[in-house]
Design a protein around this motif. Structure first.
Motif, short mmCIF file in Angstrom:
data_model
loop_
_atom_site.label_atom_id
_atom_site.label_comp_id
_atom_site.label_asym_id
_atom_site.label_seq_id
_atom_site.Cartn_x
_atom_site.Cartn_y
_atom_site.Cartn_z
N LYS A 11 25.92 -51.25 69.18
CA LYS A 11 25.44 -50.50 70.34
C LYS A 11 25.96 -49.06 70.31
O LYS A 11 25.23 -48.11 70.64
N ALA A 12 27.20 -48.90 69.90
CA ALA A 12 27.78 -47.55 69.81
C ALA A 12 27.06 -46.69 68.77
O ALA A 12 27.00 -45.46 68.90
N LEU A 13 26.51 -47.32 67.75
CA LEU A 13 25.87 -46.59 66.66
C LEU A 13 24.38 -46.37 66.87
O LEU A 13 23.76 -45.61 66.12
N ARG A 14 23.80 -47.03 67.87
CA ARG A 14 22.35 -46.96 68.04
C ARG A 14 21.86 -45.54 68.27
O ARG A 14 20.73 -45.19 67.87
N CYS A 15 22.66 -44.70 68.89
CA CYS A 15 22.23 -43.34 69.17
C CYS A 15 22.22 -42.46 67.93
O CYS A 15 21.66 -41.36 67.95
N SER A 16 22.84 -42.92 66.84
CA SER A 16 22.96 -42.10 65.63
C SER A 16 22.13 -42.60 64.47
O SER A 16 22.01 -41.93 63.45
N ALA A 17 21.57 -43.81 64.58
CA ALA A 17 20.76 -44.37 63.51
C ALA A 17 19.76 -45.34 64.13
O ALA A 17 20.03 -45.96 65.16
N ASP A 18 18.59 -45.46 63.50
CA ASP A 18 17.59 -46.38 64.06
C ASP A 18 17.14 -47.45 63.07
O ASP A 18 16.32 -48.30 63.39
N SER A 19 17.71 -47.44 61.85
CA SER A 19 17.32 -48.39 60.82
C SER A 19 18.55 -49.06 60.25
O SER A 19 19.57 -48.41 60.02
N LEU A 20 18.46 -50.38 60.02
CA LEU A 20 19.62 -51.13 59.55
C LEU A 20 19.19 -52.28 58.66
O LEU A 20 18.19 -52.96 58.93
N TYR A 21 19.96 -52.49 57.60
CA TYR A 21 19.85 -53.70 56.79
C TYR A 21 21.12 -54.52 57.00
O TYR A 21 22.24 -54.00 56.84
N GLY A 22 20.97 -55.79 57.37
CA GLY A 22 22.10 -56.69 57.46
C GLY A 22 22.39 -57.31 56.11
O GLY A 22 21.46 -57.66 55.37
N VAL A 23 23.67 -57.44 55.77
CA VAL A 23 24.08 -58.06 54.51
C VAL A 23 25.23 -59.03 54.77
O VAL A 23 25.95 -58.90 55.77
N PHE B 183 17.23 -51.47 66.88
CA PHE B 183 17.14 -51.01 65.51
C PHE B 183 15.90 -51.60 64.84
O PHE B 183 15.49 -52.73 65.16
N ARG B 184 15.34 -50.88 63.88
CA ARG B 184 14.41 -51.47 62.93
C ARG B 184 15.28 -52.16 61.88
O ARG B 184 15.91 -51.50 61.06
N ALA B 185 15.35 -53.46 61.94
CA ALA B 185 16.37 -54.18 61.17
C ALA B 185 15.76 -55.28 60.31
O ALA B 185 14.83 -55.97 60.73
N LYS B 186 16.32 -55.42 59.12
CA LYS B 186 15.93 -56.48 58.18
C LYS B 186 17.19 -57.02 57.52
O LYS B 186 18.24 -56.37 57.52
N ALA B 187 17.09 -58.20 56.95
CA ALA B 187 18.17 -58.76 56.14
C ALA B 187 17.90 -58.45 54.67
O ALA B 187 16.75 -58.39 54.23
N ALA B 188 18.96 -58.22 53.93
CA ALA B 188 18.86 -57.97 52.49
C ALA B 188 19.77 -58.94 51.74
O ALA B 188 20.83 -59.33 52.26
N PRO B 189 19.41 -59.33 50.52
CA PRO B 189 20.21 -60.32 49.80
C PRO B 189 21.54 -59.79 49.30
O PRO B 189 22.49 -60.56 49.14
N THR B 190 21.62 -58.49 49.03
CA THR B 190 22.86 -57.88 48.55
C THR B 190 22.99 -56.48 49.13
O THR B 190 22.01 -55.87 49.59
N THR B 191 24.20 -55.94 49.07
CA THR B 191 24.41 -54.56 49.51
C THR B 191 23.65 -53.59 48.63
O THR B 191 23.04 -52.61 49.13
N GLU B 192 23.65 -53.83 47.34
CA GLU B 192 22.93 -52.94 46.43
C GLU B 192 21.44 -52.92 46.74
O GLU B 192 20.80 -51.86 46.76
#
Length: 424
Positions: free
Chosen positions: A348-360, A383-392
């Motif tokens: 929530k604190a970061l929502r004002c600075s970014a709108d896209s996220l990948y969960g890993v 957030f526009r958010a998706k899961a990713a299989p790896t950080t890379e």
């Protein structure tokens, strides 16, 4: 001894106690007594506690003391890439043979009795510190303060309490006041304590604790002040004003950390050049660190990759403020977090600075949240958010969607450590 010896000993020591965290001073005090009380044979100690900022403050104090020509031991936790990072002897990371020797000695003296990994490794560090000459030891609390294994030091030269916020509530208490009371457990009779600006509830508990033990306080905004000034910093205390450069560590939150470090160093009595070095030479990995090489950089193409290990709402706020001060770019998050952390408050604190996220997921951590769980919470926050299989893969997809973006890998020191091991 072979290079694997300390790792093998650490693996054995993990089995001595079923809980990773169980705060008490009884077990470390018992082992230290049987070791001949190395905690009483160490150089003068500056003891650091707090929720956010204590590590950065310690790093700046170390840089200043070393610039003044002093030999400095340091103890920090957790480590990022390898365990040796926790113990510095006269400025250098402890060597493998020396680490294996003190771990082995503690294991032998302990004779298989219950003791947590942090407790026995803290005893081993103190054994190493007692056997190596230095002018000062900088000692960082592992968790809390009152019952932390580092709090066996009877009379430090100085203590420091950085800003207190919500974290580790299961162990320290559910309110800012209760957590502050635990942090203030490092206060000792007659020993000055440098205190950063605090929330009112935290400051009230720190003052009450100081009154109980008769510990003088040096409080930001009362006994010392720090502020940006003419492209640098202005620090004021009872000895007057000094003008210094901005800290090399990135972020507006580092102003307060720098102020605490300068207060410590002025109390000790170092030159102006050493104060300058404290701010310009300090290094603290995984705190808004820009990566320069490795697989993540290759995956990022024209995008930047940054790394931060903060993991609570206050850390999220600090990162958000830092991003807002940086040159304009699209910000994209790659986030992994441990179960039990306040992921909602952090994101929530970061929502004002970014709108896209990948969960890993954090590789190798059983207590990691799943990538989909991180993405779900982020989605609920907008957030526009998706899961990713790896950080890379998360970095690669972020870069493909937004070439030239600033990609921040964040949410956990354990994730940061994994990234640094693979990208340094």
């Amino acid at each position: 001894m072979s290079q694997s010896d300390s790792g093998l000993i650490l693996d054995r020591l993990k089995s001595l106690f079923p809980k990773s965290i169980d705060l008490t001073l009884n077990r470390p005090r018992r082992l230290l007594a049987e070791l001949g009380h190395p905690e009483d044979q160490m150089p003068p100690v500056v003891h650091f506690a707090g929720t956010n900022g204590k590590g950065s403050t310690l790093a700046m104090v170390r840089a200043g003391l070393e610039a003044a020509g002093l030999d400095v031991h340091a103890y920090i936790s957790p480590h990022l890439a390898k365990f040796h990072e926790r113990i510095r002897l006269a400025g250098q990371l402890i060597e493998e043979d020396a680490l294996a020797e003190v771990l082995s000695e503690c294991e032998k003296i302990n004779r298989g009795r219950p003791i947590s990994l942090f407790e026995i490794t803290t005893c081993a560090a103190m054994l190493a510190f007692s056997r190596s000459r230095a002018d000062m030891l900088l000692l960082e609390v592992g968790l809390g303060g009152r019952l932390d294994a580092t709090n066996v030091v009877r009379r430090p030269a100085l203590t420091v309490i950085s800003p207190v916020s919500l974290d580790h509530q299961h162990y320290l208490g559910e309110t800012i006041g209760r957590i502050a009371r635990e942090k203030a457990g490092i206060l000792k009779p007659g020993v000055p304590c440098v205190v950063n600006e605090q929330l009112p509830e935290a400051m009230s508990e720190i003052r009450a604790s100081a009154e109980r033990v008769k510990a003088p306080l040096l409080v930001q905004g009362v006994d010392w002040w720090v502020e940006p000034f003419d492209g640098g910093l202005r620090h004021v205390n009872s000895d007057g004003e000094v003008l210094l450069p901005r800290p090399g560590l990135i972020g507006p939150h580092q102003i307060g950390n720098a102020g605490a470090a300068v207060t410590v160093l002025r109390h000790i009595g170092v030159s102006h050049s050493a104060l300058t070095a404290a701010l310009t030479r300090a290094s603290w990995p995984a705190r808004m660190q820009k990566l320069k090489r490795g697989p993540l950089i290759d995956a990022a193409g024209s995008s930047e990759v940054w790394l931060d290990g903060g993991h609570n709402p206050a850390a999220g706020t600090a990162v958000a403020e830092t991003l807002r001060e940086m040159p304009a770019r699209a910000n994209r998050l790659v986030c992994g977090m441990l179960k039990g952390k306040d992921i909602h408050g952090y994101l929530k604190a970061l929502r004002c600075s970014a709108d896209s996220l990948y969960g890993v997921v954090i590789p190798g951590e059983d207590s990691s949240l799943s990538a989909s769980a991180v993405a779900l919470t982020a989605s609920e926050l907008g957030f526009r958010a998706k899961a990713a299989p790896t950080t890379e893969e998360a970095v690669r997809q972020s870069a493909a969607e937004s070439p030239g973006a600033r990609i921040l890998v964040c949410g956990s020191l354990y994730l940061a450590g994994r990234v640094l091991r693979e990208n340094s």
